[in-house]
Design a protein around this motif. Structure first.
Motif, PDB file in Angstrom:
ATOM      1  N   GLY A   1      -6.277  -4.268  11.918  1.00 43.17           N
ATOM      2  CA  GLY A   1      -6.995  -5.698  12.459  1.00 43.17           C
ATOM      3  C   GLY A   1      -6.603  -6.931  11.633  1.00 43.17           C
ATOM      4  N   THR A   2      -5.770  -6.861  10.492  1.00 44.13           N
ATOM      5  CA  THR A   2      -5.523  -7.994   9.715  1.00 44.13           C
ATOM      6  C   THR A   2      -4.138  -8.766  10.370  1.00 44.13           C
ATOM      7  N   GLY A   3      -3.512  -7.974  11.102  1.00 42.03           N
ATOM      8  CA  GLY A   3      -2.282  -8.452  11.911  1.00 42.03           C
ATOM      9  C   GLY A   3      -0.904  -8.076  11.031  1.00 42.03           C
ATOM     10  N   SER A   4      -1.184  -7.112  10.142  1.00 43.36           N
ATOM     11  CA  SER A   4       0.132  -6.564   9.383  1.00 43.36           C
ATOM     12  C   SER A   4      -0.257  -5.054   9.481  1.00 43.36           C
ATOM     13  N   VAL A   5       0.906  -4.116  10.084  1.00 42.84           N
ATOM     14  CA  VAL A   5       0.798  -2.803   9.897  1.00 42.84           C
ATOM     15  C   VAL A   5       1.015  -2.548   8.415  1.00 42.84           C
ATOM     16  N   LYS A   6       0.240  -1.472   8.093  1.00 48.02           N
ATOM     17  CA  LYS A   6       0.365  -0.879   6.776  1.00 48.02           C
ATOM     18  C   LYS A   6       0.848   0.576   7.098  1.00 48.02           C
ATOM     19  N   TYR A   7       1.262   1.193   6.224  1.00 48.16           N
ATOM     20  CA  TYR A   7       1.739   2.562   6.093  1.00 48.16           C
ATOM     21  C   TYR A   7       1.015   3.379   4.986  1.00 48.16           C
ATOM     22  N   ALA A   8       0.810   4.708   5.036  1.00 50.41           N
ATOM     23  CA  ALA A   8       0.206   5.495   4.089  1.00 50.41           C
ATOM     24  C   ALA A   8       0.849   6.805   4.318  1.00 50.41           C
ATOM     25  N   LEU A   9       0.931   7.531   3.147  1.00 49.73           N
ATOM     26  CA  LEU A   9       1.480   9.012   3.124  1.00 49.73           C
ATOM     27  C   LEU A   9       0.551   9.826   3.940  1.00 49.73           C
TER      28      LEU A   9
ATOM     29  N   SER B   1      20.151   5.665  -0.772  1.00 53.13           N
ATOM     30  CA  SER B   1      18.982   5.173  -1.947  1.00 53.13           C
ATOM     31  C   SER B   1      17.977   4.542  -1.497  1.00 53.13           C
ATOM     32  N   CYS B   2      17.802   4.093  -0.320  1.00 49.39           N
ATOM     33  CA  CYS B   2      16.346   3.366   0.376  1.00 49.39           C
ATOM     34  C   CYS B   2      15.653   4.683   0.541  1.00 49.39           C
ATOM     35  N   TYR B   3      16.188   5.782   0.973  1.00 54.42           N
ATOM     36  CA  TYR B   3      15.279   6.901   1.359  1.00 54.42           C
ATOM     37  C   TYR B   3      14.728   7.513  -0.170  1.00 54.42           C
ATOM     38  N   ILE B   4      15.495   7.451  -1.154  1.00 59.66           N
ATOM     39  CA  ILE B   4      15.087   7.921  -2.512  1.00 59.66           C
ATOM     40  C   ILE B   4      14.205   7.242  -2.990  1.00 59.66           C
ATOM     41  N   GLY B   5      14.295   5.865  -2.731  1.00 55.07           N
ATOM     42  CA  GLY B   5      13.408   4.831  -3.507  1.00 55.07           C
ATOM     43  C   GLY B   5      12.057   5.045  -2.670  1.00 55.07           C
ATOM     44  N   PHE B   6      12.038   5.127  -1.468  1.00 54.83           N
ATOM     45  CA  PHE B   6      10.941   5.221  -0.616  1.00 54.83           C
ATOM     46  C   PHE B   6      10.055   6.441  -1.229  1.00 54.83           C
ATOM     47  N   GLN B   7      10.881   7.753  -1.266  1.00 56.24           N
ATOM     48  CA  GLN B   7      10.148   8.774  -1.801  1.00 56.24           C
ATOM     49  C   GLN B   7       9.636   8.504  -3.059  1.00 56.24           C
ATOM     50  N   ARG B   8       9.988   7.667  -4.184  1.00 59.86           N
ATOM     51  CA  ARG B   8       9.604   7.533  -5.254  1.00 59.86           C
ATOM     52  C   ARG B   8       8.296   6.794  -5.054  1.00 59.86           C
ATOM     53  N   VAL B   9       8.166   5.693  -4.198  1.00 54.18           N
ATOM     54  CA  VAL B   9       6.939   4.813  -4.193  1.00 54.18           C
ATOM     55  C   VAL B   9       6.051   5.720  -3.390  1.00 54.18           C
ATOM     56  N   LEU B  10       6.385   6.460  -2.422  1.00 54.67           N
ATOM     57  CA  LEU B  10       5.213   7.481  -1.800  1.00 54.67           C
ATOM     58  C   LEU B  10       4.659   8.317  -2.773  1.00 54.67           C
ATOM     59  N   PHE B  11       5.303   8.972  -3.577  1.00 50.16           N
ATOM     60  CA  PHE B  11       4.826  10.242  -4.380  1.00 50.16           C
ATOM     61  C   PHE B  11       4.457   9.846  -5.725  1.00 50.16           C
ATOM     62  N   ASN B  12       4.503   8.274  -5.923  1.00 47.22           N
ATOM     63  CA  ASN B  12       3.963   7.981  -7.236  1.00 47.22           C
ATOM     64  C   ASN B  12       2.811   7.075  -7.204  1.00 47.22           C
ATOM     65  N   GLU B  13       2.158   7.268  -5.985  1.00 48.06           N
ATOM     66  CA  GLU B  13       0.884   5.969  -5.749  1.00 48.06           C
ATOM     67  C   GLU B  13      -0.310   6.942  -5.215  1.00 48.06           C
ATOM     68  N   LYS B  14      -0.423   8.140  -5.557  1.00 46.91           N
ATOM     69  CA  LYS B  14      -1.809   8.896  -5.225  1.00 46.91           C
ATOM     70  C   LYS B  14      -1.856   8.832  -3.681  1.00 46.91           C
TER      71      LYS B  14
END
Length: 131
Positions: free
Chosen positions: A64-72, A7-20
């Motif tokens: 450089g903000t101290g938080s690692v961020k993730y993108a598609l 369910s986490c994988y499916i949720g991630f996919q929804r988030v990833l592919f819905n946000e341009k």
């Protein structure tokens, strides 16, 4: 455990592919992911991110903000230095944007050096904050 992971994988996919191409208008940071997936434990979130990175579905950004961020990642991305692009950090809203059409310049290192990764962040004011 397996159903939570699935369910986490499916949720991630929804988030990833819905946000341009981004998780959250610009990119996702850990607290935002925890909020979106409040029923998943931190280990599951972390493992999912690492699995997505390993399979070149997402890339991480240290802006450089101290938080690692993730993108598609794009379909053709292999996450090699020649696939990398510049990122832009807005000094006002603190959002980080992929500048997919601007590749990271080629770095010519001395012969005794080997390149493993490149991270280029340009800082300024984004178009939304300039309005």
């Amino acid at each position: 455990m397996a159903s939570t992971c699935t369910s986490c994988y499916i949720g991630f996919q929804r988030v990833l592919f819905n946000e341009k191409g981004w998780f959250n208008a610009s990119c996702a940071i850990w607290p935002e992911l925890e909020q979106k997936f409040e029923k998943a434990d931190k280990v599951t979130l972390y493992r999912t991110l690492k699995t997505f990175q390993k399979n070149k579905l997402i890339h991480s950004i240290d802006d450089g903000t101290g938080s690692v961020k993730y993108a598609l990642c794009h379909d053709t991305c292999e996450c090699h230095p020649e696939d990398l692009h510049v990122h832009f950090l807005c000094a006002i809203c603190n959002q980080t944007f992929c500048l997919n059409d601007i590749p990271v310049p080629t770095i010519n290192l001395p012969n005794s050096f080997s390149l493993e990764s490149v991270n280029m962040v340009v800082k300024g004011i984004c178009s939304n904050c300039k309005k």
